[in-house]
Scaffold this motif. Sequence first.
Motif, short mmCIF file in Angstrom:
data_model
loop_
_atom_site.label_atom_id
_atom_site.label_comp_id
_atom_site.label_asym_id
_atom_site.label_seq_id
_atom_site.Cartn_x
_atom_site.Cartn_y
_atom_site.Cartn_z
N ASP A 188 0.80 -1.23 0.01
CA ASP A 188 -0.14 0.44 -0.14
C ASP A 188 1.02 1.60 0.33
O ASP A 188 0.46 1.89 -0.75
CB ASP A 188 -1.16 0.14 1.19
N ALA A 240 2.80 2.15 -3.89
CA ALA A 240 1.65 2.08 -4.34
C ALA A 240 1.45 3.89 -3.85
O ALA A 240 1.06 4.74 -5.26
CB ALA A 240 0.25 1.77 -4.45
N PRO A 261 -4.75 1.53 -5.62
CA PRO A 261 -4.65 0.19 -5.16
C PRO A 261 -5.02 -1.06 -6.20
O PRO A 261 -4.66 -2.83 -6.33
CB PRO A 261 -4.43 -0.01 -3.64
#
Length: 325
Positions: free
Chosen positions: A260, A263, A270
Amino acid sequence: MPLLSTPTRAEIAGVGSALPLRRVDNAELAAQVDTSDEWIVERTGIRSRYIAGDGETTATLATDAARRALDHAGIEASDIDLIVLATATPDQTFPATATKVQTALGIRDCVAFDVAAVCSGFLYALTVADAMIRSGGATTALVIGAETFSRILDWEDRATCVLFGDGAGAMVLRASDDPDRGILATKLHADGRYNDLLYVDGGPSTTQTVGKLRMKGREVFRHAVTNLAAVLGEVLAAAGLTSADVDWVVPHQANARILDATARKLGLSPDKVVVTVDRHANTSAASVPLAFDVAVKDGRIKRGDLVVLEAMGGGFTWGAAAVRY
C-alpha cells in the motif's frame, strides 16, 4: 538448438506455479505460537500460508511450477537451453537446485544454475536470463523462484515465523522479435551495509549449520518503501514510460502495508497492484512469479498489458522489471 546470431528481446511465453499440499491459516498457527489471527492480519494482511511437508522440497516445488509453465507456453522441456533458479533455501549446499530440476524434467544438457538474492532473487534471475537471450547465449529459458522458507524459521519467534510460506513460480522466456511483447527494462541494486537487518544466522563457512531467519521488521519496512518506489521509477524511466502507462504492478508479497505504501508513493491506484500475500504470505524469491501466475490465470493480466515487477530482500538487494506481457 542453434543460437540466434543477433540480439533480440526475451518474451514471456508461459507461466506456472506450485504450492505445498498443506495450507496453514492464522488460527492453526495461533494454536502453536503466541499470536492471533487479528494480530497477524492487522500488521501484515496475511491470512494463510502453505508449508512444505515430507517429500516436498525446493526442487520438487520448482519442478512442478516449471512443468506448468512449459504446459502454458506449449513448449517441450527439451527446447529449454537455460535454467536460472532463484532460491535462498536450496536442497543442498551444492550442486545447484537448478540441476535437480533439469534432471527431473528430463533435459539431458542445458545451462543450469542458482541465483541467491533472497526475496529479490527472481528479479536477478530474470535479468540474467534476459541478458543471455539478448546476447544470443540462449533461446528458451526457464526462470524459477522457489523456496521452502519454513525450514529456516524460528517457530518461537512470533514476529517472523508468521510472515513466511513455501512455494514456487516459473516463467518460460523465449527469444522473440515481436516489438510489442517482452522484457523492456530491468534495474538491480544491492547494499550490503544492511546485512544485520535481515539475515540467517548460519552458513557452511561460519557456523556449519543452516541457521534461522532473523529480521528487524520496522527498519526493513522503512527501507523497502523507499527503495522500491525509487527502483520502480528507475525502470519506468529506462523503458521510456511513466506510472500512467502501467496496467499492473506485481510486487514482492512481503507485507500488505508495504504494498500500500509503495503504491501511494508512486501515485498508483491500489486496484493496479496484484496482491496474494493474504493467501500465500511471504514466499521470498517465489512470490513475484507466483503472484504473476495467479493474476494471469484469473484473467487480470492479459496479453499486451504493461506489467512492472519489483522486490526487495535481505542483503539488501532490490530490483524491478518492466514487461509487456
